[in-house]
Every structure is written in C-alpha cells, then in structure tokens.
Design a protein around this motif. Sequence first.
Motif, short mmCIF file in Angstrom:
data_model
loop_
_atom_site.label_atom_id
_atom_site.label_comp_id
_atom_site.label_asym_id
_atom_site.label_seq_id
_atom_site.Cartn_x
_atom_site.Cartn_y
_atom_site.Cartn_z
N ILE A 81 0.89 -1.16 0.00
CA ILE A 81 0.00 0.00 0.00
C ILE A 81 0.92 1.21 0.00
O ILE A 81 1.59 1.49 1.00
CB ILE A 81 -0.94 0.02 1.22
N TYR A 82 0.98 1.89 -1.13
CA TYR A 82 2.06 2.84 -1.37
C TYR A 82 2.12 3.91 -0.29
O TYR A 82 1.15 4.63 -0.02
CB TYR A 82 1.88 3.51 -2.74
N GLY A 83 3.31 3.98 0.34
CA GLY A 83 3.55 4.98 1.37
C GLY A 83 2.99 4.63 2.73
O GLY A 83 3.20 5.39 3.69
N HIS A 84 2.28 3.49 2.87
CA HIS A 84 1.65 3.14 4.14
C HIS A 84 2.06 1.77 4.67
O HIS A 84 2.24 1.61 5.88
CB HIS A 84 0.12 3.19 4.00
N MET A 85 2.17 0.79 3.78
CA MET A 85 2.44 -0.58 4.24
C MET A 85 3.44 -1.25 3.32
O MET A 85 3.24 -1.31 2.10
CB MET A 85 1.15 -1.39 4.28
N LEU A 86 4.53 -1.73 3.91
CA LEU A 86 5.57 -2.39 3.13
C LEU A 86 5.14 -3.80 2.74
O LEU A 86 4.38 -4.47 3.44
CB LEU A 86 6.86 -2.46 3.94
N THR A 87 5.65 -4.24 1.58
CA THR A 87 5.38 -5.60 1.13
C THR A 87 5.87 -6.62 2.15
O THR A 87 5.22 -7.64 2.40
CB THR A 87 6.04 -5.86 -0.23
N ALA A 88 7.01 -6.34 2.78
CA ALA A 88 7.55 -7.26 3.78
C ALA A 88 6.62 -7.42 4.97
O ALA A 88 6.59 -8.49 5.61
CB ALA A 88 8.92 -6.76 4.25
N ASP A 89 5.85 -6.39 5.26
CA ASP A 89 4.92 -6.45 6.40
C ASP A 89 3.59 -7.09 6.03
O ASP A 89 2.73 -7.27 6.90
CB ASP A 89 4.67 -5.05 6.96
N ALA A 90 3.38 -7.37 4.76
CA ALA A 90 2.11 -7.95 4.31
C ALA A 90 2.21 -9.45 4.05
O ALA A 90 1.28 -10.04 3.54
CB ALA A 90 1.65 -7.24 3.03
N ARG A 91 3.32 -10.03 4.40
CA ARG A 91 3.50 -11.47 4.16
C ARG A 91 2.57 -12.28 5.05
O ARG A 91 2.37 -11.96 6.21
CB ARG A 91 4.95 -11.87 4.43
N SER A 92 2.04 -13.35 4.48
CA SER A 92 1.20 -14.27 5.25
C SER A 92 2.08 -15.29 5.97
O SER A 92 3.10 -15.73 5.43
CB SER A 92 0.22 -15.00 4.32
N PRO A 93 1.69 -15.70 7.18
CA PRO A 93 2.50 -16.68 7.93
C PRO A 93 2.27 -18.10 7.43
O PRO A 93 1.71 -18.95 8.12
CB PRO A 93 2.00 -16.49 9.37
N ILE A 94 2.70 -18.35 6.19
CA ILE A 94 2.52 -19.67 5.59
C ILE A 94 3.91 -20.29 5.39
O ILE A 94 4.85 -19.62 4.95
CB ILE A 94 1.80 -19.56 4.23
N ALA A 95 4.03 -21.56 5.69
CA ALA A 95 5.31 -22.25 5.59
C ALA A 95 5.78 -22.31 4.14
O ALA A 95 4.97 -22.40 3.21
CB ALA A 95 5.20 -23.66 6.17
N ALA A 96 7.08 -22.27 3.95
CA ALA A 96 7.66 -22.28 2.61
C ALA A 96 7.25 -23.50 1.78
O ALA A 96 6.96 -23.36 0.60
CB ALA A 96 9.18 -22.17 2.70
N PRO A 97 7.21 -24.72 2.34
CA PRO A 97 6.78 -25.87 1.53
C PRO A 97 5.36 -25.72 0.97
O PRO A 97 5.08 -26.13 -0.16
CB PRO A 97 6.88 -27.05 2.50
N ALA A 98 4.46 -25.13 1.75
CA ALA A 98 3.10 -24.94 1.26
C ALA A 98 3.07 -23.95 0.09
O ALA A 98 2.37 -24.16 -0.90
CB ALA A 98 2.20 -24.45 2.40
N VAL A 99 3.84 -22.88 0.21
CA VAL A 99 3.92 -21.91 -0.89
C VAL A 99 4.52 -22.56 -2.13
O VAL A 99 4.04 -22.37 -3.25
CB VAL A 99 4.75 -20.69 -0.46
N ALA A 100 5.57 -23.34 -1.94
CA ALA A 100 6.23 -23.99 -3.08
C ALA A 100 5.29 -24.98 -3.76
O ALA A 100 5.26 -25.07 -5.00
CB ALA A 100 7.50 -24.70 -2.61
#
Length: 308
Positions: A228-247
């Motif tokens: 969200i430009y100027g308000h929320m960083l992409t790094a702060d918007a990450r979902s707490p999902i394990a890497a194997p599930a994303v892969a």
Amino acid sequence: AQGQFVPAGSWLPIIFNPSFPYRLTHTVIAAFLTTALVVAGVGGWHLLRDRANLGARKMLAMGLGMVAVMAPLQILAGDEHGLNTLEHQPAKVLAMEGHYDAHPDGAPLILFGLPSDRDERVRYAVEIPRLSSLILRHDPDAPLPGLKDFARDRRPPAAILFWSFRIMVGLGLAMLMLGVWGLWARWRRRLYDTPWLHRAAVAMGPAGFVAVLAGWITTEVGRQPWVIYGHMLTADARSPIAAPAVATSLAAFVVVYFAVFGLGVLYVLRLIAKPPEAHEAEPRRTPRHAAGITPVATFEPTNREKDA
C-alpha cells in the motif's frame, strides 16, 4: 488501530484512486493494439504466400489501420500516465529514468546504460541533455529529484524498471512506425504489394504481448517496496505460511497454467496456419439454448448474399 487498512465509509476512493483513469485508458488501448498487431501479423503472413487472398488483405488493412490510430493515442495516454505517476509514485519514475542524482537545472534523458543500485549511478550512460525534464515536466529547465533523496530501503530496483520501461516504450515506437508505414503504403495504393511491410507486420505480431508484460513488470516492480504505497511495506504484508506450502501451490499453478497455455497456443497457431477462405460455410445446426427459450431458426444466406 485494528491492524488493518479499512476505508473510511466507502471502498470507492480505493477503487477510483488517482491513477485509475490513466491506468484504465492505458490498459484498454494496449488491448486494442495487441489484438490489432496479431490480426495484421496473421494477414501479412498469408499475404506473403498468396497476395490475392481477400481475407488476408482485409486482416492486414484493418489491423494496420487500428495500429495507426491507437499507437499515437497510446503515446499520449502514456505521457499523461507518466505525469500522474511522477506526482503520486515519484521513486518509480526516477528508477525508470535512471536518475539517482537530483537535477536542479533540468534532467537528461538516459537512453541506455547499466543502472547499479549499489553504486547509485548508471554506467556507460548515453544521454540527451534536459530531455527528461521536458518529457516529465514539459519544461527542459524544470528540476527533478533523484533516487538518492529516498532511503535505500524505500526505492524500487532500478535495473529491472530501467529496462522493462525501455522495452515497452521501444515497442510502442515500433508500433507507431509500423502504423505510419501502413498509412504510407495505403496512400500509395501499395498496401498489398509491399512484402517488406508484410514481413514487418509478421515480426510485430507478438509485440503487443511483450509490451503488455513489460508494462506490467514496470508497474508492479515499480511500486516496491510498498504493497500500500507509502503506508504498508510488502515485507509487512506477508502471510505466515510455511515455505513448503507456498512452493507446492506455486508448482501446481505452474503445471496447470503451462498446460492450459501450451494447449491454447497450439490451438491458436493451428487457426493462424489456415488461410482465410472466401465464402466459408455458415454453421447449419440449430444452436442449443437454455431451457424454456425457443431456438431461433438458423440463418441460411442466399446465393446473392454468398456472392457478396
């Protein structure tokens, strides 16, 4: 306060944000250009094999005509879009232009070079003095800030933007030249008798898809590191999902999309390979309709209409 960005009473300001009309216009024109280039490219392909094919002639004429109209409009829309982006997302535009340093007396246009975020400069830059200020501010002496005015962790990656933007703009200029060439050949009554024009149309057939992808990369990479430009960083918007599930989900998407896309491309290429034919047969079966709706009788053209 709730840990969420919630609109105050209405979602409309988010949907119809300041960039909405510019992005919508730019994207719609891009869709017209992409389609027109494919139609003109297929027409040119078949004219190189049979210059008398009436269907291919119509495809080339209609496709190049649309390119001639839409390419200049796209350049104007892109210019307005750039001015809007400079106002609301300045770091994106500065990365696209490769401006690490501020230019208080007019910024040059960097045609080519090798941007380096580590060294904060563009190596081997080929520049045209003051042209960037003229394009972005419509004043060759207008000052422009630089990426150094922003913290390092608040800048997009300049190298990606620098080249994706130039691919998009370069293809846009090539579309404009193709449209002008088509108008010139039409004016000289040589539209169907210029093989090099037909070859150029074939070569430019996929250009719209490439330009759209380059524009999408420019837009999405350029808004980093913000979700969200100027308000929320992409790094702060990450979902707490394990890497194997994303892969796993990513692999499934890759397999499904490549299968669907591959089959779609093969089907379209088979359609393209077949030349357009005069008096192609109309469908003779009565189409099926939803329950409760009486089918309409199939239209059968008369001999006179077939000849027309």
